[in-house]
Design a protein around this motif. Structure first.
Motif, PDB file in Angstrom:
ATOM      1  N   ILE A 124       1.078  -1.006  -0.357  1.00 19.64           N
ATOM      2  CA  ILE A 124      -0.141   0.092   0.371  1.00 19.64           C
ATOM      3  C   ILE A 124       0.457   1.230  -0.019  1.00 19.64           C
ATOM      4  O   ILE A 124       1.619   1.009   0.845  1.00 19.64           O
ATOM      5  CB  ILE A 124      -0.835   0.173   0.635  1.00 19.64           C
ATOM      6  N   GLU A 125       1.085   1.677  -0.685  1.00 19.77           N
ATOM      7  CA  GLU A 125       1.238   3.556  -0.830  1.00 19.77           C
ATOM      8  C   GLU A 125       1.290   4.358   0.504  1.00 19.77           C
ATOM      9  O   GLU A 125      -0.634   4.553   1.038  1.00 19.77           O
ATOM     10  CB  GLU A 125       0.749   4.266  -2.065  1.00 19.77           C
ATOM     11  N   PRO A 126       2.158   4.140   1.136  1.00 21.36           N
ATOM     12  CA  PRO A 126       2.115   5.226   1.958  1.00 21.36           C
ATOM     13  C   PRO A 126       1.978   6.126   2.301  1.00 21.36           C
ATOM     14  O   PRO A 126       0.786   6.749   4.013  1.00 21.36           O
ATOM     15  CB  PRO A 126       4.489   5.217   2.471  1.00 21.36           C
ATOM     16  N   ALA A 127       1.850   6.828   1.143  1.00 16.38           N
ATOM     17  CA  ALA A 127       1.087   7.894   1.307  1.00 16.38           C
ATOM     18  C   ALA A 127      -0.635   7.506   2.036  1.00 16.38           C
ATOM     19  O   ALA A 127      -1.333   8.372   2.742  1.00 16.38           O
ATOM     20  CB  ALA A 127       1.296   8.551   0.030  1.00 16.38           C
ATOM     21  N   GLU A 128      -1.143   6.230   1.222  1.00 15.66           N
ATOM     22  CA  GLU A 128      -2.518   6.358   0.692  1.00 15.66           C
ATOM     23  C   GLU A 128      -2.966   5.786   2.286  1.00 15.66           C
ATOM     24  O   GLU A 128      -4.261   6.327   3.117  1.00 15.66           O
ATOM     25  CB  GLU A 128      -2.636   5.061   0.359  1.00 15.66           C
ATOM     26  N   LEU A 129      -1.482   5.089   3.250  1.00 11.71           N
ATOM     27  CA  LEU A 129      -2.392   4.642   3.969  1.00 11.71           C
ATOM     28  C   LEU A 129      -2.185   5.860   4.933  1.00 11.71           C
ATOM     29  O   LEU A 129      -3.133   5.545   6.078  1.00 11.71           O
ATOM     30  CB  LEU A 129      -0.423   3.790   4.594  1.00 11.71           C
TER      31      LEU A 129
END
Length: 209
Positions: free
Chosen positions: A196-201
């Motif tokens: 999962i993209e860290p920014a999305e998380l």
């Protein structure tokens, strides 16, 4: 200013610049590794066994059920000991993963480390694996992850319901558990795609706090 003082100041400036360059190069190297994995990693993992294809294409599973987070104390791969109670009064994001042998799992932590948003939001991320220190440190050092990993015998992973959520029945999958500042588990997300993209998380967890 004496010549000796000037020399010391010049050396200090050179050392500071060198340290900054080294940190920037390390971060850039990790980003290149992450990009290479994100482009071809899922296909590579799926090729290991035909049976994994359905798992890797599965949609993420999330839960907003709230409960008091189970407490724990675990050894860490750097020789320290970490308790959940050490972070009382601040939010904690537990990152359960397959650990050693799973480059995607380690690179996920590297990507989280490279995102300053977690520190800015005051969220502590604790990666948890079922490995020995030697096993996880070998991969952690190779992929240049700074954070130590917490070493679980399965008790904590089981208490948080993460066992068997990935490709292996007896191991945690690729998932996160958010604990708020009051010690309540307020969100859980499992990601069979192993990424999962860290920014999305970060966007998800900050909305849940």
């Amino acid at each position: 200013m004496t010549s000796g003082s000037a020399t010391k100041r010049a050396r200090a400036e050179i050392t500071a610049h060198a340290a900054a360059d080294q940190a920037a190069n390390k971060s850039a190297t990790r980003r290149r590794r992450i990009v290479r994995w994100s482009i071809g990693g899922v296909a590579t993992i799926a090729a290991v066994a035909v049976g994994t294809a359905a798992l890797l294409s599965a949609a993420p599973e999330e839960s907003a059920a709230t409960r008091t987070a189970p407490g724990f104390t675990l050894p860490a791969s750097d020789g320290s000991t970490v308790s959940l109670s050490d972070y009382q009064g601040e939010p904690v994001l537990l990152y359960f993963n397959e650990g050693a042998g799973c480059d995607a799992c380690i690179l996920q932590m590297a990507a989280i480390e490279d995102d300053p948003g977690y520190a800015d939001a005051g969220i502590k991320v604790l990666p948890i694996v079922m490995n020995t220190a030697d096993q996880i440190n070998s991969d952690r050092e190779r992929l240049e992850v700074d954070a130590p990993f917490l070493l679980d015998d399965g008790t904590v992973s089981d208490a948080y319901g993460t066992l068997g959520t990935g490709m292996h029945e007896g191991l945690p999958g690729h998932g996160f558990v958010l604990i708020d500042a009051d010690g309540n588990q307020v969100w859980q997300g499992d990601y069979p795609s192993m990424w999962i993209e860290p920014a999305e998380l970060l966007k998800i967890v900050t909305q849940e706090l």
